[in-house]
Design a protein around this motif. Sequence first.
Motif, PDB file in Angstrom:
ATOM      1  N   ASN A  33      51.601 124.528  19.195  1.00 46.94           N
ATOM      2  CA  ASN A  33      51.430 123.069  19.304  1.00 46.94           C
ATOM      3  C   ASN A  33      51.773 122.306  18.042  1.00 46.94           C
ATOM      4  O   ASN A  33      51.043 121.397  17.655  1.00 46.94           O
ATOM      5  CB  ASN A  33      49.984 122.707  19.687  1.00 46.94           C
ATOM      6  CG  ASN A  33      49.468 123.558  20.791  1.00 46.94           C
ATOM      7  OD1 ASN A  33      50.198 123.815  21.731  1.00 46.94           O
ATOM      8  ND2 ASN A  33      48.249 124.033  20.667  1.00 46.94           N
ATOM      9  N   ASP A  35      53.259 119.522  16.644  1.00 41.75           N
ATOM     10  CA  ASP A  35      53.745 118.296  17.269  1.00 41.75           C
ATOM     11  C   ASP A  35      54.672 117.549  16.324  1.00 41.75           C
ATOM     12  O   ASP A  35      54.822 117.915  15.159  1.00 41.75           O
ATOM     13  CB  ASP A  35      52.570 117.418  17.707  1.00 41.75           C
ATOM     14  CG  ASP A  35      52.018 116.626  16.560  1.00 41.75           C
ATOM     15  OD1 ASP A  35      51.670 117.256  15.536  1.00 41.75           O
ATOM     16  OD2 ASP A  35      51.949 115.394  16.654  1.00 41.75           O
ATOM     17  N   ARG A  92      53.543 128.513  20.913  1.00 41.70           N
ATOM     18  CA  ARG A  92      53.770 127.736  22.136  1.00 41.70           C
ATOM     19  C   ARG A  92      53.981 126.259  21.849  1.00 41.70           C
ATOM     20  O   ARG A  92      53.416 125.712  20.918  1.00 41.70           O
ATOM     21  CB  ARG A  92      52.523 127.853  23.026  1.00 41.70           C
ATOM     22  CG  ARG A  92      52.595 128.943  24.064  1.00 41.70           C
ATOM     23  CD  ARG A  92      51.246 129.099  24.733  1.00 41.70           C
ATOM     24  NE  ARG A  92      50.877 127.919  25.523  1.00 41.70           N
ATOM     25  CZ  ARG A  92      49.661 127.751  26.071  1.00 41.70           C
ATOM     26  NH1 ARG A  92      48.726 128.644  25.895  1.00 41.70           N
ATOM     27  NH2 ARG A  92      49.394 126.675  26.774  1.00 41.70           N
ATOM     28  N   ASN A  93      54.751 125.602  22.714  1.00 39.84           N
ATOM     29  CA  ASN A  93      54.793 124.137  22.794  1.00 39.84           C
ATOM     30  C   ASN A  93      55.287 123.486  21.502  1.00 39.84           C
ATOM     31  O   ASN A  93      54.792 122.436  21.104  1.00 39.84           O
ATOM     32  CB  ASN A  93      53.377 123.632  23.133  1.00 39.84           C
ATOM     33  CG  ASN A  93      53.375 122.280  23.795  1.00 39.84           C
ATOM     34  OD1 ASN A  93      54.349 121.906  24.461  1.00 39.84           O
ATOM     35  ND2 ASN A  93      52.311 121.530  23.612  1.00 39.84           N
ATOM     36  N   CYS A  96      55.885 119.222  20.538  1.00 37.94           N
ATOM     37  CA  CYS A  96      55.227 118.344  21.501  1.00 37.94           C
ATOM     38  C   CYS A  96      54.950 116.983  20.859  1.00 37.94           C
ATOM     39  O   CYS A  96      55.051 116.818  19.650  1.00 37.94           O
ATOM     40  CB  CYS A  96      53.943 118.980  22.015  1.00 37.94           C
ATOM     41  SG  CYS A  96      52.771 119.415  20.721  1.00 37.94           S
ATOM     42  N   SER A 119      57.550 128.704  23.325  1.00 37.15           N
ATOM     43  CA  SER A 119      57.992 127.659  24.250  1.00 37.15           C
ATOM     44  C   SER A 119      58.178 126.358  23.486  1.00 37.15           C
ATOM     45  O   SER A 119      57.653 126.196  22.387  1.00 37.15           O
ATOM     46  CB  SER A 119      56.984 127.466  25.392  1.00 37.15           C
ATOM     47  OG  SER A 119      55.768 126.956  24.893  1.00 37.15           O
ATOM     48  N   PHE A 120      58.951 125.446  24.095  1.00 37.43           N
ATOM     49  CA  PHE A 120      59.237 124.150  23.480  1.00 37.43           C
ATOM     50  C   PHE A 120      58.743 123.020  24.378  1.00 37.43           C
ATOM     51  O   PHE A 120      58.753 123.153  25.602  1.00 37.43           O
ATOM     52  CB  PHE A 120      60.749 123.963  23.313  1.00 37.43           C
ATOM     53  CG  PHE A 120      61.344 124.833  22.250  1.00 37.43           C
ATOM     54  CD1 PHE A 120      61.422 124.387  20.941  1.00 37.43           C
ATOM     55  CD2 PHE A 120      61.825 126.096  22.559  1.00 37.43           C
ATOM     56  CE1 PHE A 120      61.977 125.188  19.948  1.00 37.43           C
ATOM     57  CE2 PHE A 120      62.380 126.899  21.578  1.00 37.43           C
ATOM     58  CZ  PHE A 120      62.450 126.450  20.268  1.00 37.43           C
ATOM     59  N   ALA A 121      58.384 121.909  23.748  1.00 41.19           N
ATOM     60  CA  ALA A 121      58.156 120.688  24.519  1.00 41.19           C
ATOM     61  C   ALA A 121      59.519 120.138  24.943  1.00 41.19           C
ATOM     62  O   ALA A 121      60.523 120.320  24.261  1.00 41.19           O
ATOM     63  CB  ALA A 121      57.398 119.669  23.686  1.00 41.19           C
TER      64      ALA A 121
END
Lengths: 200, 457
Positions: A33, A35, A92-93, A96, A119-121
Amino acid sequence: MKAEKSIEITLPTPQSSAMQSVFTGPVYVVRDNIDTDQIIPAQYLNLVPTIAEEYEKLGSYALCGLPDELYPERFVREGQLDSDYAIVVAGRNFGCGSSREHAPIAMGSANGRIVVAESFARIFFRNCVSTGELYPCESAERLCDILKTGDIVTVDLDASTVTVNATGVKHPFKPLGDVRPVVDAGGLFNYARQTGMISK
Amino acid sequence: MTLTEKILARASGKARVQAGDNIWVKADVLMTHDVCGPGTIGVFKREFGATAKVWDRNRIVIIPDHYIFTSDSKSNRNVDILREFVKEQDITYFYDIIDDPSGKWVFDASKGLLKRQFGSRYAGVCHAALPQKGHTRPGEVLFGTDSHTCMAGAFNQFATGIGNTDAGFVMGTGKLLLKVPETMHFRLEGALQPGVMAKDIILHCIGEIGFDGATYRALQFDGAGATGLSMDDRMTIANMAIEAGGKNGIFEYDGQTKAFVDHRCKLNGTRADYQPVERDQDETFVYEKTIDLSLLEPTVACHPDPGQRKLARELGNIKLDRAYMGSCTGGKTSDFLEFARLLNGKRVVIDTFGVPATPEIAHDLQTARWGDKTVWQILLDAGVQMTENAGCSACLGGPVDTFGRMNAPLKCISATNRNFPGRMGHKDSQVFLASPATVAASALAGKITDPREYLPS
């Protein structure tokens, strides 16, 4: 390609990669995450990425929003414009939050080339590709638990693998597919021109 | 097809699309603002040429709103770049901070942060301004250079955030290549209990699926419970689709949608021809959830991400340094009215900031009277620092002189929409997302508080 405007917009052309497919170097490892505020804090969004000197400056702030106590080793060292890490490994992510294209641009401006994340946003992934700043690679394994900042790896975009140099262990990632030639070309517009989708 | 698929099929000239299809979509409106507009303009000029014209000067809406009331010279310059471009391209819809089309924007810090420093056209936070100024229409495709563009899904349209390069492409061509998202279905039933608000619904939903649970997906909200929500409430919910990673959020079209949109288009003289989409029998969803609104309780998303769901009543041990009311999600008139209802006649015990999303909302609060006082005065008397300078303000931190920005590692309860580390300023600060009612109760108690303890009888 330069615009003559009364306001001083000088326009860098996206850097075209030389189709390099193997990258070796130390990795910078972050967790889940991360961001866009951690990638490029909002206070630096006053910088306009299409103005050459502001593009450079954005790079100096790349990932500076990461909390110091969790990330004592900084992605870009104080006073530098570029990072020592062309390869970032994430959980993950990644990316974001906001739609700010400043995020992949800041990392690319700092000489980042590849992010291998679990994973990507959505918007960040798309912005990596449309700007051609970063190769966004999705790994099946949780490499942020396996690698630590400074480990030397070799990323092979043709083979879709990350090899840990010290051990020779290979970790696969999802092939970039149609994304690869767009990033190779230096982004959406260059790709569209090269392939005749839009006129030159 | 789902609501999202139906709009995308129409916009791509196809009879049918399904999740996973890559399609070229025609844009109805492209919105940009002061943070991403200059870069988008830069991409447009670099790629289409210095003398290129935008694809449609009536379909580009430019709304400065992010870094406006600041002495930061680059931020002030960025609004000037927008003005210059609008003049050059003869763009119809530009909600400038100043009235002089040849002027330069300079914020006057000596006048302070509270008194109005905008001209007659300034419209405030883009996502709240778009509907107020008659730019949201059912069945349409809206692209915006901001992740909360998805808020316009409240009006039965496909609305999503894009980057500068994509926006530069849309600016020149009016089209964009999109992947049709899978749809997640939230059927809302029943009605909210007193003290529970739309914000609690969306924080509950994000908690259900996780803050990346909707990555690359559409969120469709329907059912009798959705019909019972006001347009403001629907906007709050659609706004935060992105906080679960969603591509868009969307509501059904009904009488309320029609009344709002028709009124706003007429008021502003904007295009009023639109075709809503209605639900089909054969919708395919990747996820389905029914939520009984009457069972929801005041909900908080704890630091450090919007998926950290807890109930307000479980968090009473968390002491706060400040409270913040504002943003597209939480700075609408109805949000401030509920906030004021709890604060009326009482006094906050921590620093509390109020930033209306738009000048129209500030005007509403300054003219609505409860007894012998305006709502604005009630908030001032309760100790809230209210600014007339509507905008994004400290919701996303911004330059260090931004009103309400956290310049120290403080704990804040906020009616805004995002709480990743550093979102509202200092990177070691903490943000707890909650409804306006929960923010009010917490400001009164100095710790996170269930608003049902403070509801007026």
